[in-house]
Design a protein around this motif. Structure first.
Motif, PDB file in Angstrom:
ATOM      1  N   ARG A 191      45.919  31.783  22.776  1.00  0.00           N
ATOM      2  CA  ARG A 191      45.895  33.016  23.563  1.00  0.00           C
ATOM      3  C   ARG A 191      46.233  34.071  23.214  1.00  0.00           C
ATOM      4  O   ARG A 191      47.171  34.266  22.433  1.00  0.00           O
ATOM      5  CB  ARG A 191      46.332  32.664  25.022  1.00  0.00           C
ATOM      6  N   VAL A 192      45.553  35.340  23.400  1.00  0.00           N
ATOM      7  CA  VAL A 192      45.848  36.841  22.993  1.00  0.00           C
ATOM      8  C   VAL A 192      46.229  37.586  24.365  1.00  0.00           C
ATOM      9  O   VAL A 192      47.138  38.594  24.621  1.00  0.00           O
ATOM     10  CB  VAL A 192      45.399  37.416  21.896  1.00  0.00           C
ATOM     11  N   LYS A 193      45.368  37.233  25.507  1.00  0.00           N
ATOM     12  CA  LYS A 193      45.369  37.973  26.576  1.00  0.00           C
ATOM     13  C   LYS A 193      45.534  37.110  27.850  1.00  0.00           C
ATOM     14  O   LYS A 193      45.437  35.948  27.920  1.00  0.00           O
ATOM     15  CB  LYS A 193      43.914  38.433  26.731  1.00  0.00           C
ATOM     16  N   SER A 194      46.356  37.692  28.675  1.00  0.00           N
ATOM     17  CA  SER A 194      46.935  36.769  29.847  1.00  0.00           C
ATOM     18  C   SER A 194      45.469  36.612  30.824  1.00  0.00           C
ATOM     19  O   SER A 194      44.750  37.364  30.943  1.00  0.00           O
ATOM     20  CB  SER A 194      48.039  37.723  30.553  1.00  0.00           C
ATOM     21  N   ARG A 195      45.792  35.651  31.598  1.00  0.00           N
ATOM     22  CA  ARG A 195      44.814  35.034  32.638  1.00  0.00           C
ATOM     23  C   ARG A 195      44.384  36.123  33.578  1.00  0.00           C
ATOM     24  O   ARG A 195      43.312  36.635  33.993  1.00  0.00           O
ATOM     25  CB  ARG A 195      45.132  34.033  33.492  1.00  0.00           C
ATOM     26  N   SER A 196      45.530  36.860  33.981  1.00  0.00           N
ATOM     27  CA  SER A 196      45.628  37.816  35.197  1.00  0.00           C
ATOM     28  C   SER A 196      44.868  39.167  34.551  1.00  0.00           C
ATOM     29  O   SER A 196      44.031  39.441  35.234  1.00  0.00           O
ATOM     30  CB  SER A 196      46.803  38.280  35.791  1.00  0.00           C
ATOM     31  N   SER A 197      45.258  39.652  33.381  1.00  0.00           N
ATOM     32  CA  SER A 197      44.221  41.011  32.889  1.00  0.00           C
ATOM     33  C   SER A 197      42.917  40.357  32.664  1.00  0.00           C
ATOM     34  O   SER A 197      41.999  41.197  32.475  1.00  0.00           O
ATOM     35  CB  SER A 197      45.094  41.134  31.583  1.00  0.00           C
ATOM     36  N   ASP A 200      54.588  38.457  21.878  1.00  0.00           N
ATOM     37  CA  ASP A 200      55.069  37.978  23.133  1.00  0.00           C
ATOM     38  C   ASP A 200      56.470  37.248  22.493  1.00  0.00           C
ATOM     39  O   ASP A 200      56.908  37.903  21.492  1.00  0.00           O
ATOM     40  CB  ASP A 200      54.130  37.091  23.785  1.00  0.00           C
ATOM     41  N   LYS A 214      41.032  40.816  35.875  1.00  0.00           N
ATOM     42  CA  LYS A 214      40.731  42.137  36.208  1.00  0.00           C
ATOM     43  C   LYS A 214      39.768  42.804  35.168  1.00  0.00           C
ATOM     44  O   LYS A 214      39.112  43.491  35.683  1.00  0.00           O
ATOM     45  CB  LYS A 214      42.110  42.939  35.869  1.00  0.00           C
ATOM     46  N   LEU A 217      33.380  30.715  38.864  1.00  0.00           N
ATOM     47  CA  LEU A 217      32.885  31.752  37.758  1.00  0.00           C
ATOM     48  C   LEU A 217      34.044  32.451  37.565  1.00  0.00           C
ATOM     49  O   LEU A 217      34.210  32.717  36.164  1.00  0.00           O
ATOM     50  CB  LEU A 217      32.060  32.828  38.712  1.00  0.00           C
ATOM     51  N   LYS A 218      35.116  32.507  38.326  1.00  0.00           N
ATOM     52  CA  LYS A 218      36.354  33.233  37.872  1.00  0.00           C
ATOM     53  C   LYS A 218      36.955  32.377  36.663  1.00  0.00           C
ATOM     54  O   LYS A 218      37.790  33.123  35.902  1.00  0.00           O
ATOM     55  CB  LYS A 218      37.280  33.061  39.024  1.00  0.00           C
ATOM     56  N   SER A 219      37.036  31.001  36.736  1.00  0.00           N
ATOM     57  CA  SER A 219      37.531  30.411  35.803  1.00  0.00           C
ATOM     58  C   SER A 219      36.831  30.690  34.446  1.00  0.00           C
ATOM     59  O   SER A 219      37.541  30.276  33.441  1.00  0.00           O
ATOM     60  CB  SER A 219      37.704  28.710  36.084  1.00  0.00           C
ATOM     61  N   GLU A 228      38.845  33.621  32.971  1.00  0.00           N
ATOM     62  CA  GLU A 228      40.161  33.226  32.603  1.00  0.00           C
ATOM     63  C   GLU A 228      39.935  32.328  31.059  1.00  0.00           C
ATOM     64  O   GLU A 228      40.962  32.654  30.509  1.00  0.00           O
ATOM     65  CB  GLU A 228      40.726  32.290  33.539  1.00  0.00           C
TER      66      GLU A 228
END
Lengths: 140, 474
Positions: free
Chosen positions: B401-407, B38, B410, B433-435, B438
């Motif tokens: 972090r290494v990965k985005s929240r949106s991915s 990044d 998904k 649960l979604k959090s 993330e």
């Protein structure tokens, strides 16, 4: 139906683009994108909120506009459902809006938007598509 | 971009263009490869362009892209010629970690793991939109902003040792509530004693490994002992302080010449620079008070759960800031002087002897608390003289972090993550649960690798490894 906004990959935070045929629509959709990042289901139209913001350019106007919603969210638990009315004074960079929403505690939240940032932010009119495009990164 | 490996775990970005100093990244090859993915390195370069920066623009091993400054960024500025930047502190001013030790053992918790997680979840407001049970008037809040954790203790929520074992004794001096806007007060007044969402959590853990038994003894830590970690910040109040001063500084100085609008700053000695430092200190004190209140509730709840079986004793080990700017003494070019150190997603890591360290720990160095990501290990380390030489007395703050929240959303499902953690013996309770998805361990760098690198480099030394038993998340 045309896309109102989309989220873009970002390592730590939430980046979105919002679209609109008018600047007003693009602003509306930006606010929707921000709240959608916290909760993405349907939200009831129970409470009314009026907001006003000013800026020095489109970007700072957007920043302050979205921030007003965060203040409402933190202090009164207002969660946006829809922006009913919006008026932007493009010359003097002023915005006034009337929004409807519900108490945040009635919904499951999966992110806490701490702040709007200027990182990679733009507000521009795209001649090719005839649309306004807004991009912003939210600190979560 | 030119990057030179200069020694094991150390990379240099040579000075070029507008850079006033070179960039330094403390990372292993594995971590460096993740960092390159990044804009972290570009941000290290941008920070090096700011006026009055001393020695180097530094990124520690858990670095990732931020806005303006990278997360895991350390930059020190000359008091007279340098600047202070709200973006170099971050929106969540004094996002920080407090570690509590208990007289309970792993076995005590395992016997009532579910009960513990449910009770703490009910007791400590977490998540977004969950307000505080702690009512306070505006006038009292202003008082709290200037007194920090001590204010809460004086109200009967805790003991003196709690704030004495906190960075700055739980109160950054020079805090001035009159520099905090009404808007910020409005956002924060209902949020005292709340965790918030995102990466914030409350975790019941046990000591899994002791790496340095002498030091662990001084800290009062032994194998299988239960510890409790509180990770949260200054909530909406701090976020608004950051935003307010970014705007004020833009108005005063303009951002046109900056490589990134988020790097907006003011000279440390200017009116605006001083005002920001006073408001930032107030927000930091809010965060200290916040954790003090949560500490009190944790004590109450744990005492209640074990009433009749065991008299629970809970003490603060230490409490460290992760997002802060501090005026500190450091040696620059052989001369001792006061500088302003920005630590954004970084922890102070002072070696033995520094006067800032509580007396009980002064001989071993400052305790450094590194939270892992949800479900992974956390660490206790101590600061070193080497850190004072290499990184203005700073080390990492977490996994990064290494990965985005949106991915993450998904590809990962909250329910599955919860099940996986349960299989590992960890009970999790979250408002959403979604959090969970993330904040899943997969979106972070490997904490064990991050800690291995800072230990190998010597900018902090490993003391103990903690493993989670119960996690409360926003």
């Amino acid at each position: 139906m045309e896309k109102k906004f989309k989220f873009i990959e970002h390592t730590a935070d939430i980046k979105f683009q919002a679209f609109g045929k008018s600047l007003e629509d693009a602003f509306k959709n930006s606010a929707l994108a921000m709240f959608n990042a916290m909760h993405d289901g349907k939200v009831k139209e129970k409470n009314i909120a009026k907001i006003k913001a000013e800026g020095k350019d489109f970007e700072s106007l957007l920043y302050n506009f979205l921030e007003e919603f965060l203040v409402l969210f933190d202090s009164e638990g207002f969660f946006l459902s829809k922006i009913k009315k919006i008026k932007i004074d493009k010359k003097n960079f002023k915005v006034e809006a009337e929004a409807v929403g519900d108490d945040a505690e009635n919904y499951e939240m999966h992110a806490d938007v701490k702040a709007v940032t200027y990182n990679d932010m733009f507000v521009r009119y795209d001649k090719n598509s005839g649309k306004w495009i807004i991009q912003a990164v939210l600190d979560v | 971009m030119k990057i030179k490996k200069i020694s094991t775990d150390t990379y240099e970005i040579p000075k070029e263009g507008c850079m006033n100093v070179h960039g330094i990244v403390y990372a292993s090859e594995k971590i460096m490869n993740a960092i390159k993915e990044d804009k972290t390195l570009e941000q290290v370069k941008n920070v090096a362009c700011l006026p009055g920066i001393l020695k180097a623009s530094i990124a520690v091993s858990d670095a990732h892209q931020g806005y303006g400054f990278p997360i895991g960024g350390v930059a020190a500025f000359d008091i007279d010629k340098g600047v202070i930047s709200p973006g170099g502190v971050g929106y969540d001013i004094n996002c920080s970690v407090r570690l509590l030790k208990t007289n309970l053992t792993k076995k005590d918790i395992l016997e009532r793991q579910k009960e513990v997680v449910d009770a703490l979840f009910r007791k400590i407001p977490s998540g977004v939109g969950r307000g505080s049970k702690f009512q306070i008037t505006k006038e009292e809040l202003k008082n709290l902003l200037e007194k920090g954790a001590k204010y809460i203790v004086e109200k009967g929520y805790g003991v003196r040792e709690d704030y004495l074992h906190t960075e700055e004794e739980g109160c950054i001096k020079g805090a001035d509530a009159s520099k905090v806007s009404e808007k910020a007060i409005k956002r924060g007044i209902g949020q005292l004693g709340t965790l918030g969402a995102g990466n914030h959590f409350l975790e019941v853990q046990y000591v899994d490994e002791i790496a340095d038994s002498e030091t662990a003894k001084v800290l009062g830590l032994k194998k299988d002992q239960v510890t409790i970690m509180i990770h949260c910040g200054s909530r909406g109040l701090g976020h608004q302080v950051a935003s307010d001063y970014i705007k004020k500084m833009e108005e005063e100085y303009g951002f046109e010449k900056l490589p990134d609008r988020e790097l907006i700053n003011a000279p440390i000695k200017s009116r605006l620079g001083k005002d920001y430092l006073a408001a930032m200190a107030a927000a930091a004190n809010f965060a200290f008070a916040n954790k003090q209140l949560i500490t009190h509730w944790v004590r109450e709840e744990m005492t209640h759960i074990f009433s009749g079986t065991k008299e629970v004793k809970i003490d603060v080990v230490y409490d460290v800031c992760h997002n802060i700017a501090k005026i500190e003494e450091h040696i620059v070019d052989g001369i001792k002087k006061e500088v302003c150190v920005h630590r954004k997603g970084a922890t102070r890591s002072f070696g033995p002897g520094r006067k800032e360290i509580p007396e009980a720990y002064r001989k071993i160095g400052q305790p450094v608390i590194i939270p892992g990501s949800m479900g992974t290990s956390s660490y206790v380390l101590v600061g070193t003289k080497k850190a004072e030489e290499l990184s203005f007395g700073s080390t990492v703050h977490g996994a990064g972090r290494v990965k985005s929240r949106s991915s993450a959303i998904k590809t990962l499902r909250g329910g599955e993550i919860k099940e996986k953690l349960q299989k590992k013996g960890i009970e999790v309770k979250s408002g959403s649960l979604k959090s969970l998805a993330e904040e899943a361990p997969q979106v972070y760098k490997d904490i064990d690798e991050v800690v291995r690198v800072v230990d190998e480099l010597g900018i902090s030394k490993k003391v103990a490894k903690l493993k989670p038993l119960a996690v409360v998340k926003g």
